[in-house]
Design a protein around this motif. Structure first.
Motif, PDB file in Angstrom:
ATOM      1  N   UNK A   2      97.516   2.410  17.650  1.00 41.75           N
ATOM      2  CA  UNK A   2      97.877   0.990  17.555  1.00 41.75           C
ATOM      3  C   UNK A   2      97.834   0.295  18.914  1.00 41.75           C
ATOM      4  N   UNK A   3      97.874  -1.003  18.861  1.00 38.79           N
ATOM      5  CA  UNK A   3      97.984  -1.818  20.088  1.00 38.79           C
ATOM      6  C   UNK A   3      99.187  -2.734  19.855  1.00 38.79           C
ATOM      7  N   UNK A   4     100.338  -2.260  20.350  1.00 37.80           N
ATOM      8  CA  UNK A   4     101.600  -2.922  20.008  1.00 37.80           C
ATOM      9  C   UNK A   4     101.731  -4.283  20.679  1.00 37.80           C
ATOM     10  N   UNK A   5     102.184  -5.236  19.903  1.00 44.04           N
ATOM     11  CA  UNK A   5     102.373  -6.574  20.456  1.00 44.04           C
ATOM     12  C   UNK A   5     103.495  -7.306  19.739  1.00 44.04           C
ATOM     13  N   UNK A   6     103.833  -8.463  20.252  1.00 44.33           N
ATOM     14  CA  UNK A   6     104.983  -9.213  19.760  1.00 44.33           C
ATOM     15  C   UNK A   6     104.613 -10.686  19.599  1.00 44.33           C
ATOM     16  N   UNK A   7     105.223 -11.310  18.608  1.00 45.93           N
ATOM     17  CA  UNK A   7     105.102 -12.762  18.442  1.00 45.93           C
ATOM     18  C   UNK A   7     106.515 -13.337  18.407  1.00 45.93           C
ATOM     19  N   UNK A   8     106.744 -14.406  19.152  1.00 44.39           N
ATOM     20  CA  UNK A   8     108.073 -15.035  19.178  1.00 44.39           C
ATOM     21  C   UNK A   8     107.915 -16.488  18.729  1.00 44.39           C
ATOM     22  N   UNK A   9     108.594 -16.825  17.645  1.00 47.41           N
ATOM     23  CA  UNK A   9     108.494 -18.170  17.083  1.00 47.41           C
ATOM     24  C   UNK A   9     109.557 -19.064  17.732  1.00 47.41           C
ATOM     25  N   UNK A 185     113.221 -14.592  14.581  1.00 51.06           N
ATOM     26  CA  UNK A 185     112.238 -15.355  15.352  1.00 51.06           C
ATOM     27  C   UNK A 185     111.202 -14.448  16.005  1.00 51.06           C
ATOM     28  N   UNK A 186     111.425 -13.127  15.940  1.00 50.97           N
ATOM     29  CA  UNK A 186     110.520 -12.215  16.647  1.00 50.97           C
ATOM     30  C   UNK A 186     109.855 -11.259  15.659  1.00 50.97           C
ATOM     31  N   UNK A 187     108.579 -11.015  15.898  1.00 50.64           N
ATOM     32  CA  UNK A 187     107.790 -10.119  15.057  1.00 50.64           C
ATOM     33  C   UNK A 187     107.153  -9.081  15.963  1.00 50.64           C
ATOM     34  N   UNK A 188     106.961  -7.867  15.431  1.00 49.64           N
ATOM     35  CA  UNK A 188     106.400  -6.798  16.254  1.00 49.64           C
ATOM     36  C   UNK A 188     105.472  -5.957  15.390  1.00 49.64           C
ATOM     37  N   UNK A 189     104.362  -5.521  15.948  1.00 52.74           N
ATOM     38  CA  UNK A 189     103.464  -4.656  15.188  1.00 52.74           C
ATOM     39  C   UNK A 189     102.158  -4.425  15.915  1.00 52.74           C
ATOM     40  N   UNK A 190     101.209  -3.866  15.161  1.00 51.55           N
ATOM     41  CA  UNK A 190      99.908  -3.475  15.706  1.00 51.55           C
ATOM     42  C   UNK A 190      98.956  -4.674  15.682  1.00 51.55           C
ATOM     43  N   UNK A 191      98.603  -5.132  16.877  1.00 49.36           N
ATOM     44  CA  UNK A 191      97.716  -6.304  16.976  1.00 49.36           C
ATOM     45  C   UNK A 191      96.291  -5.991  16.537  1.00 49.36           C
ATOM     46  N   UNK A 192      95.977  -4.698  16.373  1.00 48.01           N
ATOM     47  CA  UNK A 192      94.633  -4.337  15.908  1.00 48.01           C
ATOM     48  C   UNK A 192      94.574  -4.178  14.390  1.00 48.01           C
ATOM     49  N   UNK A 193      95.708  -4.348  13.734  1.00 46.61           N
ATOM     50  CA  UNK A 193      95.723  -4.283  12.271  1.00 46.61           C
ATOM     51  C   UNK A 193      95.624  -5.706  11.717  1.00 46.61           C
ATOM     52  N   UNK A 194      94.471  -6.063  11.169  1.00 48.85           N
ATOM     53  CA  UNK A 194      94.284  -7.465  10.733  1.00 48.85           C
ATOM     54  C   UNK A 194      95.243  -7.869   9.623  1.00 48.85           C
ATOM     55  N   UNK A 195      95.815  -6.875   8.917  1.00 50.96           N
ATOM     56  CA  UNK A 195      96.728  -7.189   7.806  1.00 50.96           C
ATOM     57  C   UNK A 195      98.151  -7.471   8.293  1.00 50.96           C
ATOM     58  N   UNK A 196      98.477  -7.005   9.488  1.00 54.69           N
ATOM     59  CA  UNK A 196      99.875  -7.090   9.925  1.00 54.69           C
ATOM     60  C   UNK A 196     100.248  -8.531  10.259  1.00 54.69           C
ATOM     61  N   UNK A 197     101.498  -8.875   9.920  1.00 61.77           N
ATOM     62  CA  UNK A 197     101.979 -10.251  10.146  1.00 61.77           C
ATOM     63  C   UNK A 197     101.811 -10.668  11.596  1.00 61.77           C
ATOM     64  N   UNK A 198     102.039  -9.705  12.505  1.00 62.26           N
ATOM     65  CA  UNK A 198     101.988 -10.044  13.923  1.00 62.26           C
ATOM     66  C   UNK A 198     100.568 -10.472  14.339  1.00 62.26           C
ATOM     67  N   UNK A 199      99.583  -9.829  13.737  1.00 62.96           N
ATOM     68  CA  UNK A 199      98.186 -10.165  14.052  1.00 62.96           C
ATOM     69  C   UNK A 199      97.836 -11.536  13.481  1.00 62.96           C
ATOM     70  N   UNK A 200      98.259 -11.757  12.248  1.00 59.66           N
ATOM     71  CA  UNK A 200      97.971 -13.051  11.606  1.00 59.66           C
ATOM     72  C   UNK A 200      98.608 -14.178  12.418  1.00 59.66           C
ATOM     73  N   UNK A 201      99.888 -13.992  12.793  1.00 63.82           N
ATOM     74  CA  UNK A 201     100.588 -15.042  13.537  1.00 63.82           C
ATOM     75  C   UNK A 201      99.980 -15.249  14.927  1.00 63.82           C
TER      76      UNK A 201
END
Ligand code: SF4
Ligand code: SF4
Length: 227
Positions: A2-9, A185-201
């Motif tokens: 995975x390529x872990x990443x975060x999104x903060x709304x 307000x925070x999301x975390x997951x695999x930025x290389x997974x196109x299905x993951x919420x974090x990638x979409x956001x």
């Protein structure tokens, strides 16, 4: 891998500070006091930046939680003379405390100033000593530390999955700040997974990263205020 990443709304963040408390407690960050804060020597793996915009009386305050961005092209790792900091599995930028000689080249190289030098031995009152997290090492005086995206939680999630004879589920690994946020307000997951919420956001029109023009490619995205 995975390529872990975060999104903060930022629309959802109220600046309550729960992420900071959770981070401090999870990662054995020593207590600070006003004097240390004034000297700029308190340790804040997760911080909340406040940015004022406009002129009185039309002033708005932006609140921005700020961890390490675990940059895909981290300048901090390139300058370390003893390879005490590195970009490792999952794209996480790690720190090897026993190897760090405290030269602070990395603190200078990080354009986001998220690295902290340990000027003092960390302090907790005796009542708190039993609450330290055994999964995270206590850093000595004289080294540099920073947010690890709670790397130890990933290790534990992998071990648990192995012991249960199954693949690790993506949501088995979540940093303490993300878990604690009452406003979600925070999301975390695999930025290389196109299905993951974090990638979409991260690909939304509202998404942006700090100082993108520097080419550091941070793996933390901010969703700016909606219209
Ligand atoms: S935010 Fe700073 S410390 Fe973190 S990886 Fe990027 S350059 Fe390094
Ligand atoms: S302070 Fe430590 S991690 Fe940072 S560059 Fe120097 S030796 Fe490397």
């Amino acid at each position: 891998m995975p390529r872990w990443g975060m999104v903060i709304d930022l629309d959802k963040c109220t600046g309550c500070g729960a992420c900071i408390i959770a981070c401090n407690s999870e990662n054995n960050i020593g207590l600070s006091d006003p004097q240390l804060f004034r000297e700029g020597r308190s340790i804040r793996w997760m911080d909340i930046l406040t940015i004022e915009e406009g002129e009185y009386p039309d002033v708005k305050k932006k609140i921005m939680p700020r961890p390490c961005f675990h940059c895909d092209k981290p300048p901090c790792t390139k300058v370390c003379p003893v390879r005490a900091t590195y970009k490792g599995d999952g794209g996480l930028v790690g720190q090897i405390y026993p190897r760090c000689i405290g030269c602070r080249y990395c603190t200078t190289a990080c354009p986001y100033t998220v690295r902290y030098f340990d000027w003092y031995v960390p302090y907790w009152p005796s009542e708190m000593m039993a609450t330290l997290n055994p999964d995270v090492s206590v850093r000595p005086k004289g080294v540099v530390e920073k947010c690890s995206f709670c790397h130890h939680r990933w290790q534990k999630a992998k071990e648990l999955a192995r012991s249960e004879n199954r693949d690790m589920r993506e949501d088995d690994y979540v940093p303490a700040c993300v878990e604690s946020c009452p406003g979600k307000a925070m999301y975390f997951g695999d930025l290389d997974n196109p299905q993951h919420r974090v990638t979409v956001l991260s690909k939304s029109r509202r998404a942006s990263r700090l100082l993108e023009d520097l080419g550091t490619e941070p793996k933390v995205y901010y969703l700016l205020k909606g219209e």
